[in-house]
Structures are given as structure tokens and as C-alpha cells.
Scaffold this active site. Structure first.
Site, PDB file in Angstrom:
ATOM      1  N   ASP A   1       9.297   3.522   1.151  1.00 60.84           N
ATOM      2  CA  ASP A   1       8.088   4.123   1.705  1.00 60.84           C
ATOM      3  C   ASP A   1       8.132   3.857   3.206  1.00 60.84           C
ATOM      4  O   ASP A   1       7.821   2.753   3.665  1.00 60.84           O
ATOM      5  CB  ASP A   1       6.855   3.485   1.049  1.00 60.84           C
ATOM      6  CG  ASP A   1       5.555   4.044   1.607  1.00 60.84           C
ATOM      7  OD1 ASP A   1       5.589   4.627   2.703  1.00 60.84           O
ATOM      8  OD2 ASP A   1       4.514   3.884   0.944  1.00 60.84           O
TER       9      ASP A   1
ATOM     10  N   TYR B   1       0.852  -1.192   0.000  1.00 57.03           N
ATOM     11  CA  TYR B   1       0.000   0.000   0.000  1.00 57.03           C
ATOM     12  C   TYR B   1       0.885   1.238   0.000  1.00 57.03           C
ATOM     13  O   TYR B   1       1.708   1.430   0.911  1.00 57.03           O
ATOM     14  CB  TYR B   1      -0.916   0.022   1.232  1.00 57.03           C
ATOM     15  CG  TYR B   1      -1.883   1.196   1.186  1.00 57.03           C
ATOM     16  CD1 TYR B   1      -2.839   1.278   0.176  1.00 57.03           C
ATOM     17  CD2 TYR B   1      -1.820   2.229   2.116  1.00 57.03           C
ATOM     18  CE1 TYR B   1      -3.710   2.358   0.100  1.00 57.03           C
ATOM     19  CE2 TYR B   1      -2.700   3.313   2.050  1.00 57.03           C
ATOM     20  CZ  TYR B   1      -3.636   3.368   1.035  1.00 57.03           C
ATOM     21  OH  TYR B   1      -4.500   4.438   0.955  1.00 57.03           O
TER      22      TYR B   1
ATOM     23  N   LYS C   1       2.394   9.858   8.458  1.00 56.95           N
ATOM     24  CA  LYS C   1       2.008   9.472   9.813  1.00 56.95           C
ATOM     25  C   LYS C   1       2.857  10.121  10.920  1.00 56.95           C
ATOM     26  O   LYS C   1       2.646  11.273  11.270  1.00 56.95           O
ATOM     27  CB  LYS C   1       2.024   7.945   9.932  1.00 56.95           C
ATOM     28  CG  LYS C   1       1.072   7.299   8.900  1.00 56.95           C
ATOM     29  CD  LYS C   1       0.863   5.841   9.120  1.00 56.95           C
ATOM     30  CE  LYS C   1       0.171   5.150   7.961  1.00 56.95           C
ATOM     31  NZ  LYS C   1      -1.249   4.995   8.065  1.00 56.95           N
TER      32      LYS C   1
HETATM   33  C1  PLP Z   1       3.105   2.330   3.657  1.00 59.96           C
HETATM   34  C2  PLP Z   1       2.137   3.430   3.386  1.00 59.96           C
HETATM   35  N1  PLP Z   1       2.394   4.310   2.408  1.00 59.96           N
HETATM   36  C3  PLP Z   1       1.574   5.338   2.142  1.00 59.96           C
HETATM   37  C4  PLP Z   1       0.424   5.517   2.858  1.00 59.96           C
HETATM   38  C5  PLP Z   1      -0.492   6.673   2.537  1.00 59.96           C
HETATM   39  O1  PLP Z   1      -0.397   7.629   3.530  1.00 59.96           O
HETATM   40  P1  PLP Z   1      -1.613   8.678   3.747  1.00 59.96           P
HETATM   41  O2  PLP Z   1      -2.750   7.875   4.299  1.00 59.96           O
HETATM   42  O3  PLP Z   1      -1.066   9.671   4.712  1.00 59.96           O
HETATM   43  O4  PLP Z   1      -1.920   9.262   2.425  1.00 59.96           O
HETATM   44  C6  PLP Z   1       0.103   4.634   3.887  1.00 59.96           C
HETATM   45  C7  PLP Z   1      -1.136   4.812   4.674  1.00 59.96           C
HETATM   46  O5  PLP Z   1      -1.581   3.978   5.415  1.00 59.96           O
HETATM   47  C8  PLP Z   1       0.976   3.557   4.162  1.00 59.96           C
HETATM   48  O6  PLP Z   1       0.712   2.662   5.127  1.00 59.96           O
END
Ligand code: PLP
Length: 485
Positions: free
Chosen positions: A282, A187, A310
Site C-alpha cells: 500500500d 490503515y 494521494k
Molecule cells: C496507507 C493508506 N492506505 C489507504 C488510504 C486510503 O486512501 P483514501 O483516503 O484515498 O481512500 C490511506 C489514507 O490515508 C492511507 O494512508
């Protein structure tokens, strides 16, 4: 660079986890027994009447009555009114141990006072946003650089999704190449190019409704543990226009739901170097949760670009960012010298003083309190306790953790392998999803909030007493699970 400590005390045995998950998937499901589930549903009817009333009304004005993908919709969403330390309270004053942790950003425990006070101070001084530079932007960037030296330059953005968007755009601008490769099932937010191979590897655009095919035509995925498949993609791309970047969640897709071996990130780094692709980590979840040095510090692998989200704003709004090597990151700046192309990014509320101050002070508190390590130890205790309960009740469920990121797989809906049995994966996706909805509801009725019924984030506030209390709740739920009748 600061001397780093990390939240993972012992790296999980990935082969052992996959063997246990395979056994889980090959068996009939073990949901909550029907009569017991009726009892749990009664809890919601009887004890959560205010939430029901509010969220029923919300359905008239908000799609589905709920705005978070991670919120429980089953049997209906719960309205939360108070958060403190390890606990959440709903609108009917029921108290829950909180393992959702807002989806990951909270490591100090909810509403941690020293950070809250600083946030209020900033709001009093200049409000949450001015649109102009504030010193906290610099302080946050310097502090991140101190802990993650590979993040030489940092740009704050509004969310993790935006951070990923910026990373991909920058990688393409810098390399002049188009293709980006992700590990299937990972994700990376909800941008048009990343709603591809979502949740379950090799499902491509299955969930890309409303997204023109052109948006993800340069996104590719590989089965997350199959590095030979990644090599093949890189080789094939190399014969054409090349690969701009490989993007990874360093503990494995869906925050390590599909864990990867310890040397995996290093091997991907080597493949990227061989084929001239940038490596993007990420670290939206792992950034500070694994330790102040992030996953890159823990694995000892230097990515070209790092995406933040986050915890970068300490659980306050507008949490996102992108950092990396200066010669790459300079392409994000305005006013470049002639001849260099710029990757355009923006955001009215990005890098506002409130988010930057909250991020800055919460990272300082993480340093001061060792919260990532304490949260990791709490995750170890929770997972060890869950393993014992699974054995006690003779269930095929699987518990494992990477520090404070804990997994309790009961239906393994995201772990179906369409390479092995596509028909089973498709046929069972719905009932397995419903089973974790039920598990999540049962955990909640017994006083514990999880992430989607299968993930549990721990924080520094999870003392031995909190963990013991939560395990007593899990014990009651698991006692009520058994082979589907
Ligand atoms: C690994 C990862 N990347 C990107 C995101 C996207 O972040 P946001 O919800 O702040 O757009 C998330 C959100 O849960 C995530 O877990």
C-alpha cells in the site's frame, strides 16, 4: 528504469524508537498545563470567530460539522480559505505552517503553479471528465512504469480505499484463495474488510460498527513487528484454503508510526513466496513521497501489486490506483479471453482527464525539482529540531522520521500494546486521545497545522526559514507542557 534518489537519508534505528516510546507510555502523561491550555482555547474564541460561525452552521447540515477524519474538531474545526506553498490561511486570515499537506499528497507545496496551469488547461479543453479514454491516462501509466518497473500495468481509480479494494479482489481472483493478512494497526482505507485491527494492533473488529462480521471474516492481522506470528498465520491458512495476499504499509502501520526494520519487507516477501501469497504494497502515502521509485524502490523489494492514492493525482481529486505484474493485472481488464475470471472494478469518475493530467504533471515536476528529496531533507531538519526541543524542555516525547514523514509522539495513543497491558491500553485510550487533540490545538494556536497532533508531512516548500519558524512555534508549545497535575 530511471536512476532513483530517496527521501530517507538515514534509516531510523527502530529499536531505539520503540525503547523511547515504551518510556513515554510508561510515564504519566505530559499534557499542556491547564492554565496555558485555557490561553490556547481563548485563541480560537478570539481569533477564529468566522471558522466557529461557519462550522457551527455546518453542524446543522453536515454530521459533526466536519467531513475529514484528519481535520481538527477541537475546540472546533477551522475553515481554510487559502493554500499556497508551505502555508494555509483560515477564514479569519490567520496564517499557519502546513504540515498536514492534505494528509500526504502534496510534495511540491500547495497549489503549485505549473501543475495548476496544466489542470486548468485540461478543464478548458475537455472539462474534468468525459467517460472516454484520454491520452493522459496512458501518459500517467507510462510515467509510473518508468519509475516503478514492477508496476507493469496500472489502473487508475477514485481513491486509495478503492485501490485497496481492487487489490484484494484481484488477489483473490488470481490466487483462488480467500484469506488476506494485514499488519495490525495499519490503515488501508475504510472498506468493510479493512476496518479491522485499525489504529491499534490486535483490536480486530473493535471499530467495525455497522459492518457485517462476514465482511471481515477473511481478514487477519498480526502484531506488525512479529514476523513469527505472520508465519504462523500463513502456515495455518496453508493447511486450509491458503492466503490470497499479505498487505503492508512498507514503512510500518499508520505511515510508519509503528516503524519496521529495514529488512522487514524483504522478509515478508520471502514468506509470501514460501506460502504462495501475493504481496501487496500500500504505497498510498509512500508512493512518490519516499522517492519516485516509492517504498519498493527504496527497500529494493518487488511487490506483486501496488496500491496508489494521494500523490498519484498530485493533490487533485480522484486519487487512487492499482498497478502490478501484467499477468495478474490482466484480470482487471474487460473483454478477457474465455476461461479467465475477471475481478470487477468500476468508477464513473475514475481515470478522468483532470486527475490523470494532474498526476502526470506533478510527477514530472517531482522529477524536475527533486521535491521528494528536498521534502525529506526538510523532514530531517524538522525532526532534528524537535528532538532538541524535547531535550531542552525535559519531556518524554519522541520525534522520528522516515524522510518527509515525521512523527511527534506526545501521548503515543496509537502505540499502546494490548499484548503487554490490555487494561492500561483500554483505560488510557480516551485521555491520551484527548491529549493529542489538545496538543494539536496548541500547535495550531501557535501557527502550525499538524496531522492529528502527532504527524507532520513536509514538502519542497518547507525551506530552512519555514522550518525555523515552525520550530519556534513548537518551542512555545513544549514550554507549556508538563506532568499531568
Ligand atoms: C496507507 C493508506 N492506505 C489507504 C488510504 C486510503 O486512501 P483514501 O483516503 O484515498 O481512500 C490511506 C489514507 O490515508 C492511507 O494512508
Amino acid at each position: 528504469m530511471s536512476e532513483q534518489k530517496y527521501a530517507i537519508s538515514k534509516y531510523p534505528d527502530v529499536d531505539e524508537i520503540y525503547a523511547a516510546l515504551d518510556r513515554l507510555i510508561s510515564q504519566p502523561m505530559h499534557p499542556i498545563k491547564r492554565d496555558k491550555m485555557q490561553g490556547y482555547l481563548k485563541y480560537f474564541e478570539e481569533k477564529c470567530a468566522t471558522s466557529k460561525k461557519l462550522t457551527d452552521r455546518a453542524k446543522q447540515f453536515i454530521p459533526g460539522g466536519v467531513q475529514h477524519n484528519l481535520a481538527f474538531n477541537y475546540p472546533f474545526p477551522i475553515a481554510i480559505t487559502k493554500a499556497k506553498g508551505a502555508y494555509l490561511w483560515d477564514a479569519d486570515e490567520n496564517r499557519y505552517v502546513d504540515f498536514l499537506q492534505a494528509g500526504g499528497p502534496i510534495l511540491l507545496g500547495s497549489n503549485y503553479e505549473p501543475v495548476m496551469e496544466k489542470a486548468i488547461e485540461v478543464i478548458r479543453d475537455c472539462g474534468p471528465v468525459t467517460g472516454l479514454f484520454h491520452e493522459y491516462e496512458l501518459k500517467l501509466a507510462e510515467l509510473i512504469n518508468r519509475h516503478m518497473p514492477a508496476v507493469e500495468i496500472f489502473r487508475m481509480l477514485g481513491s486509495g480505499t478503492e485501490g485497496v479494494l481492487a487489490a484484494l479482489r484481484l488477489a483473490r481472483t488470481f490466487t483462488g484463495k480467500q484469506k488476506v493478512i494485514k499488519a495490525g494497526g495499519a490503515y488501508h482505507g475504510w472498506s468493510d474488510q479493512m476496518v479491522f485491527g485499525l489504529h491499534v494492533p490486535l483490536t480486530g473488529p473493535m471499530e467495525a460498527h455497522g459492518i457485517p462480521a462476514g465482511c471481515y471474516q477473511d481478514t487477519q492481522e498480526f502484531f506488525p513487528t512479529d514476523l513469527a506470528a505472520l508465519r504462523t498465520l500463513l502456515e495455518t491458512n496453508h493447511k486450509g484454503g491458503g492466503t490470497a495476499a499479505v498487505i503492508l504499509e512498507p514503512v510500518g502501520p499508520e505511515s510508519g508510526t509503528r516503524p519496521v526494520p529495514f529488512d522487514y519487507n524483504q522478509k515478508v516477501r520471502e514468506l509470501c513466496d514460501e506460502f504462495g501469497a501475493l504481496l501487496i504494497f500500500d504505497e498510498v502515502v509512500t508512493g512518490f513521497r519516499l522517492g519516485l521509485g516509492g517504498a519498493q524502490g527504496y527497500f529494493g523489494v518487488i511487490p506483486d501489486l501496488t496500491v496508489f492514492g494521494k500523490a498519484v493525482a498530485g493533490g487533485y481529486p480522484a486519487a487512487g490506483g492499482l498497478g502490478g505484474k501484467a499477468h495478474i493485472m490482466e484480470r482487471l481488464a474487460a473483454g478477457l479471453e474465455a476461461g479467465k475470471t475477471r475481478a470487477y472494478v468500476g468508477g464513473t469518475l475514475s481515470a478522468n482527464p483532470l486527475s490523470c493530467a494532474a498526476g502526470y504533471y506533478s510527477i514530472l515536476e517531482l522529477e524536475k525539482t527533486d521535491a521528494p528529496i528536498k521534502a525529506g531533507r526538510a523532514g530531517d531538519k524538522l525532526t532534528a529540531g524537535l528532538k532538541k526541543l524535547i531535550a531542552k524542555h525535559g519531556l518524554p516525547f519522541v520525534a522520528y522520521n522516515q524522510g518527509s514523514i515525521c512523527h511527534l509522539e506526545t501521548s503515543a495513543v496509537m502505540l499502546m500494546d494490548i499484548r503487554k497491558d490490555a487494561k492500561k491500553a483500554i483505560l488510557e485510550a480516551k485521555p491520551r486521545k484527548h491529549m493529542i487533540e489538545e496538543m494539536g490545538a496548541a500547535f495550531m494556536a501557535e501557527g502550525v497545522i499538524t496531522l492529528a497532533g502527532s504527524r507532520l508531512y513536509t514538502s519542497m516548500a518547507d525551506t530552512d526559514e519555514v522550518i525555523a519558524q515552525a520550530l519556534a512555534s513548537f518551542d512555545r508549545v513544549l514550554a507549556n507542557a508538563g506532568p499531568a497535575q
